[in-house]
Design a protein around this motif. Structure first.
Motif, PDB file in Angstrom:
ATOM      1  N   PRO A 340      36.270  45.127  43.106  1.00 27.60           N
ATOM      2  CA  PRO A 340      37.084  44.112  43.769  1.00 27.60           C
ATOM      3  C   PRO A 340      36.787  42.672  43.359  1.00 27.60           C
ATOM      4  CG  PRO A 340      35.378  44.904  45.256  1.00 27.60           C
ATOM      5  CD  PRO A 340      35.270  45.729  44.016  1.00 27.60           C
ATOM      6  N   ASP A 341      35.722  42.448  42.577  1.00 26.03           N
ATOM      7  CA  ASP A 341      35.336  41.081  42.239  1.00 26.03           C
ATOM      8  C   ASP A 341      35.921  40.583  40.915  1.00 26.03           C
ATOM      9  OD1 ASP A 341      33.845  42.872  40.769  1.00 26.03           O
ATOM     10  OD2 ASP A 341      31.935  41.799  40.980  1.00 26.03           O
ATOM     11  N   VAL A 342      36.830  41.361  40.304  1.00 24.00           N
ATOM     12  CA  VAL A 342      37.477  40.916  39.072  1.00 24.00           C
ATOM     13  C   VAL A 342      38.488  39.817  39.422  1.00 24.00           C
ATOM     14  CG1 VAL A 342      39.003  41.610  37.167  1.00 24.00           C
ATOM     15  CG2 VAL A 342      37.169  43.138  37.923  1.00 24.00           C
ATOM     16  N   PRO A 343      38.494  38.686  38.694  1.00 25.37           N
ATOM     17  CA  PRO A 343      39.441  37.601  38.990  1.00 25.37           C
ATOM     18  C   PRO A 343      40.891  38.091  38.992  1.00 25.37           C
ATOM     19  CG  PRO A 343      37.811  36.870  37.395  1.00 25.37           C
ATOM     20  CD  PRO A 343      37.601  38.342  37.573  1.00 25.37           C
ATOM     21  N   ARG A 344      41.673  37.595  39.953  1.00 23.67           N
ATOM     22  CA  ARG A 344      43.051  38.066  40.142  1.00 23.67           C
ATOM     23  C   ARG A 344      44.098  37.266  39.370  1.00 23.67           C
ATOM     24  NH1 ARG A 344      44.337  39.747  46.289  1.00 23.67           N
ATOM     25  NH2 ARG A 344      42.618  41.197  46.660  1.00 23.67           N
ATOM     26  N   GLY A 345      43.691  36.132  38.793  1.00 23.40           N
ATOM     27  CA  GLY A 345      44.622  35.175  38.209  1.00 23.40           C
ATOM     28  C   GLY A 345      45.692  35.738  37.295  1.00 23.40           C
ATOM     29  N   LYS A 346      45.363  36.730  36.482  1.00 21.03           N
ATOM     30  CA  LYS A 346      46.315  37.257  35.498  1.00 21.03           C
ATOM     31  C   LYS A 346      47.148  38.431  36.023  1.00 21.03           C
ATOM     32  CE  LYS A 346      43.391  35.916  31.580  1.00 21.03           C
ATOM     33  NZ  LYS A 346      42.585  36.411  30.443  1.00 21.03           N
ATOM     34  N   PHE A 347      46.842  38.905  37.238  1.00 24.30           N
ATOM     35  CA  PHE A 347      47.541  40.073  37.782  1.00 24.30           C
ATOM     36  C   PHE A 347      48.789  39.662  38.561  1.00 24.30           C
ATOM     37  CE2 PHE A 347      43.298  41.650  36.931  1.00 24.30           C
ATOM     38  CZ  PHE A 347      43.534  42.924  36.439  1.00 24.30           C
ATOM     39  N   ASP A 348      49.829  40.510  38.513  1.00 23.11           N
ATOM     40  CA  ASP A 348      51.097  40.178  39.161  1.00 23.11           C
ATOM     41  C   ASP A 348      51.084  40.515  40.655  1.00 23.11           C
ATOM     42  OD1 ASP A 348      51.693  42.941  39.478  1.00 23.11           O
ATOM     43  OD2 ASP A 348      52.705  43.041  37.552  1.00 23.11           O
ATOM     44  N   ALA A 349      52.222  40.235  41.301  1.00 24.64           N
ATOM     45  CA  ALA A 349      52.328  40.395  42.757  1.00 24.64           C
ATOM     46  C   ALA A 349      52.116  41.838  43.219  1.00 24.64           C
ATOM     47  CB  ALA A 349      53.687  39.896  43.230  1.00 24.64           C
ATOM     48  N   CYS A 350      52.618  42.809  42.438  1.00 24.45           N
ATOM     49  CA  CYS A 350      52.436  44.221  42.822  1.00 24.45           C
ATOM     50  C   CYS A 350      50.958  44.614  42.746  1.00 24.45           C
ATOM     51  CB  CYS A 350      53.278  45.123  41.931  1.00 24.45           C
ATOM     52  SG  CYS A 350      55.060  44.927  42.149  1.00 24.45           S
ATOM     53  N   ALA A 351      50.276  44.121  41.706  1.00 24.38           N
ATOM     54  CA  ALA A 351      48.855  44.441  41.534  1.00 24.38           C
ATOM     55  C   ALA A 351      48.013  43.820  42.646  1.00 24.38           C
ATOM     56  CB  ALA A 351      48.369  43.957  40.167  1.00 24.38           C
ATOM     57  N   THR A 352      48.299  42.568  42.991  1.00 21.96           N
ATOM     58  CA  THR A 352      47.501  41.920  44.038  1.00 21.96           C
ATOM     59  C   THR A 352      47.771  42.557  45.404  1.00 21.96           C
ATOM     60  OG1 THR A 352      49.156  40.154  44.205  1.00 21.96           O
ATOM     61  CG2 THR A 352      47.238  39.713  42.837  1.00 21.96           C
ATOM     62  N   LYS A 353      49.012  43.018  45.625  1.00 20.73           N
ATOM     63  CA  LYS A 353      49.303  43.758  46.867  1.00 20.73           C
ATOM     64  C   LYS A 353      48.495  45.054  46.892  1.00 20.73           C
ATOM     65  CE  LYS A 353      52.927  46.112  49.526  1.00 20.73           C
ATOM     66  NZ  LYS A 353      52.204  45.877  50.791  1.00 20.73           N
ATOM     67  N   SER A 354      48.427  45.719  45.740  1.00 20.94           N
ATOM     68  CA  SER A 354      47.655  46.953  45.637  1.00 20.94           C
ATOM     69  C   SER A 354      46.178  46.691  45.944  1.00 20.94           C
ATOM     70  CB  SER A 354      47.807  47.550  44.232  1.00 20.94           C
ATOM     71  OG  SER A 354      47.177  48.813  44.145  1.00 20.94           O
ATOM     72  N   MET A 355      45.648  45.584  45.412  1.00 26.88           N
ATOM     73  CA  MET A 355      44.242  45.217  45.669  1.00 26.88           C
ATOM     74  C   MET A 355      44.000  44.983  47.157  1.00 26.88           C
ATOM     75  SD  MET A 355      43.604  42.503  42.570  1.00 26.88           S
ATOM     76  CE  MET A 355      43.869  42.956  40.844  1.00 26.88           C
ATOM     77  N   ASP A 356      44.907  44.218  47.788  1.00 26.20           N
ATOM     78  CA  ASP A 356      44.771  43.925  49.220  1.00 26.20           C
ATOM     79  C   ASP A 356      44.860  45.200  50.058  1.00 26.20           C
ATOM     80  OD1 ASP A 356      44.534  41.214  48.721  1.00 26.20           O
ATOM     81  OD2 ASP A 356      46.650  40.773  49.093  1.00 26.20           O
ATOM     82  N   ASP A 357      45.832  46.053  49.716  1.00 24.41           N
ATOM     83  CA  ASP A 357      46.042  47.279  50.490  1.00 24.41           C
ATOM     84  C   ASP A 357      44.896  48.266  50.316  1.00 24.41           C
ATOM     85  OD1 ASP A 357      48.375  46.136  51.301  1.00 24.41           O
ATOM     86  OD2 ASP A 357      49.724  47.515  50.259  1.00 24.41           O
ATOM     87  N   MET A 358      44.335  48.298  49.109  1.00 22.89           N
ATOM     88  CA  MET A 358      43.191  49.188  48.887  1.00 22.89           C
ATOM     89  C   MET A 358      41.994  48.733  49.721  1.00 22.89           C
ATOM     90  SD  MET A 358      41.173  50.202  45.383  1.00 22.89           S
ATOM     91  CE  MET A 358      39.684  51.205  45.471  1.00 22.89           C
ATOM     92  N   ALA A 359      41.741  47.419  49.735  1.00 26.58           N
ATOM     93  CA  ALA A 359      40.619  46.885  50.508  1.00 26.58           C
ATOM     94  C   ALA A 359      40.808  47.154  52.001  1.00 26.58           C
ATOM     95  CB  ALA A 359      40.482  45.379  50.256  1.00 26.58           C
ATOM     96  N   ALA A 360      42.030  46.942  52.494  1.00 29.99           N
ATOM     97  CA  ALA A 360      42.320  47.172  53.913  1.00 29.99           C
ATOM     98  C   ALA A 360      42.209  48.648  54.263  1.00 29.99           C
ATOM     99  CB  ALA A 360      43.720  46.652  54.247  1.00 29.99           C
ATOM    100  N   SER A 361      42.709  49.521  53.385  1.00 36.94           N
ATOM    101  CA  SER A 361      42.656  50.967  53.628  1.00 36.94           C
ATOM    102  C   SER A 361      41.222  51.476  53.604  1.00 36.94           C
ATOM    103  CB  SER A 361      43.494  51.719  52.588  1.00 36.94           C
ATOM    104  OG  SER A 361      44.848  51.371  52.699  1.00 36.94           O
ATOM    105  N   SER A 362      40.432  50.927  52.677  1.00 36.82           N
ATOM    106  CA  SER A 362      39.017  51.318  52.581  1.00 36.82           C
ATOM    107  C   SER A 362      38.299  50.980  53.885  1.00 36.82           C
ATOM    108  CB  SER A 362      38.361  50.615  51.395  1.00 36.82           C
ATOM    109  OG  SER A 362      37.000  50.951  51.313  1.00 36.82           O
ATOM    110  N   LYS A 363      38.580  49.788  54.403  1.00 40.48           N
ATOM    111  CA  LYS A 363      37.949  49.329  55.645  1.00 40.48           C
ATOM    112  C   LYS A 363      38.409  50.161  56.837  1.00 40.48           C
ATOM    113  CE  LYS A 363      36.997  44.971  58.057  1.00 40.48           C
ATOM    114  NZ  LYS A 363      37.321  43.524  58.133  1.00 40.48           N
TER     115      LYS A 363
END
Length: 413
Positions: A340-363
């Motif tokens: 989760p600590d990889v910089p998000r700058g180059k990733f698109d909106a779908c990827a960042t949503k996926s990152m957020d949802d994965m973190a929330a689901s994990s929790k």
């Protein structure tokens, strides 16, 4: 003297270019973006002083690669690493063929970085034997906003009832509601999202991960098949045998409104020059917003005799988990970094949503392994269950009969 000087100089150059050891990597990443990513990993390893022997076996699903791995291991000539995932890692571990890479995991603090449900997949009897490369989210639905707008549909529905209302409107507008490829694995991909959306993460875990018979034969599972039966009515008659990327093209070209597919579909949209949020929409499948089914590519490490080969293996595991490789690989693949600590700058909106949802689901405890993509159960069981789903999708089998067949298939060893 001149000749001697040339020979000596050449020897020095050759010596300086010599690698401590070669790492032989067996994989099935042979498409354009994937091959680029493998080349990046090769560069990283060479910079660390290790040679790279590429053993690429064509075939996107990896069946050919698995045959090659078995042949190599049985002949006593195992590669340094091979692209293996999910329960197959445990199967190889039980054979006593996998190498302990705890040293790399400890140095890289993998236990602190990775969600436990992910790190458990990478371990055999508590020890790391594989390195994860990426995370694909499976429970996505992709949509063409122009098709939706023309049909009078406002955004991607979040419940199955609302989805079917939208699907009716899309059909009435003259477009196909659901783009689908009638192949067993694609049927299973929709099925796992329906199980998750109708029953929730706990029900999904009990039925498709733990294979609990009470859950498999429950009224909830009957409702899952009832929902699948309704989904069938929105798929066009030419779907049989269609490849998944051709179904994605139907959404891209405005012939269809929706597609249920993992985030590798995003690569098709971006390759066509489409922009997320503008030209296409990505959303969690109906009812699954707060859950996440994952498909993780990983490299399992095989036992090596030579000390240099073992060092190369640890270097490879470290390189795979490096933020540098995680970023470049996943930008090419359409997936997201496993760390989760990889910089998000180059990733698109779908990827960042996926990152957020994965973190929330994990929790929240709703992060689940994908059944359809070999992360949840052993291959024989997965195959038997997938056969039931495919039969249901291609016949007039009732939901109750499907549930009975499903429960029986779950007992396959």
């Amino acid at each position: 003297m001149k000749l001697k000087s040339i020979v000596l100089a050449t020897s020095v150059v050759l010596a300086s270019n010599a690698f401590a050891a070669d790492v032989e990597v067996l994989h099935y990443w042979t498409s354009g973006g994937e091959a680029k990513s493998v080349a990046e990993l090769k560069k990283i390893m060479q910079a660390k002083g290790f040679g790279w022997k590429d053993f690429a076996v064509a075939g996107g699903a990896g069946e050919n690669a698995m045959t090659a791995v078995k042949a190599r291991v049985m002949s006593g000539n195992a590669p340094t690493a091979a692209q293996i995932k999910g329960p197959s890692i445990q199967e190889w571990g039980a054979e006593g063929t996998l190498a302990n890479i705890d040293e790399a995991a400890k140095d890289g603090k993998w236990d602190a970085i990775l969600p436990k449900v992910v790190s458990d997949v990478m371990k055999y009897k508590g020890h790391y034997v594989a390195a994860p490369v990426n995370v694909h989210r499976v429970n996505w639905v992709w949509a063409n906003p122009e098709v939706l707008k023309k049909a009078g549909v406002d955004g991607v529905p979040t419940t199955w009832d609302a989805f079917f209302v939208a699907a009716d409107k899309i059909q009435k507008s003259g477009a196909i509601a659901i783009a689908h490829g009638g192949q067993p694995w694609q049927d299973a991909t929709i099925f796992e999202s329906v199980v998750l959306g109708v029953g929730g993460a706990q029900f999904y875990d009990k039925s498709l991960v733990k294979l609990d018979q009470a859950s498999l034969t429950s009224p909830t599972m009957v409702k899952v098949f009832d929902t699948m039966a309704k989904i069938k009515t929105y798929i066009d008659k030419d779907a049989a045998g269609r490849e998944w990327n051709l179904a994605t093209a139907m959404v891209i070209n405005g012939k269809a409104g929706f597609q249920f597919m993992g985030d590798w579909a995003k690569g098709e949209f971006t390759a066509a020059g489409k922009v997320p949020g503008k030209d296409f929409l990505c959303a969690a499948a109906p009812g699954t917003e707060k859950s996440y089914t994952f498909n993780i590519d990983s490299f399992a490490m095989f036992n090596q005799k030579a000390a240099d080969a073992k060092k190369g293996q640890l270097a490879l595991a470290t390189s795979i988990m490096s933020p540098e490789f995680q970023e470049v690989f996943n930008l090419n693949k359409g997936s997201i970094p496993v760390r989760p600590d990889v910089p998000r700058g180059k990733f698109d909106a779908c990827a960042t949503k996926s990152m957020d949802d994965m973190a929330a689901s994990s929790k929240a405890g709703s992060l689940e392994p994908s059944f359809a993509h070999g992360m949840a159960v052993h291959s024989a069981t997965q195959g038997a269950i997938t056969d039931v789903i495919a039969k249901f999708m291609n016949s007039n089998m009732s939901s109750k009969d499907a549930v009975a067949a499903l429960a029986k298939a779950a007992k396959t060893k």
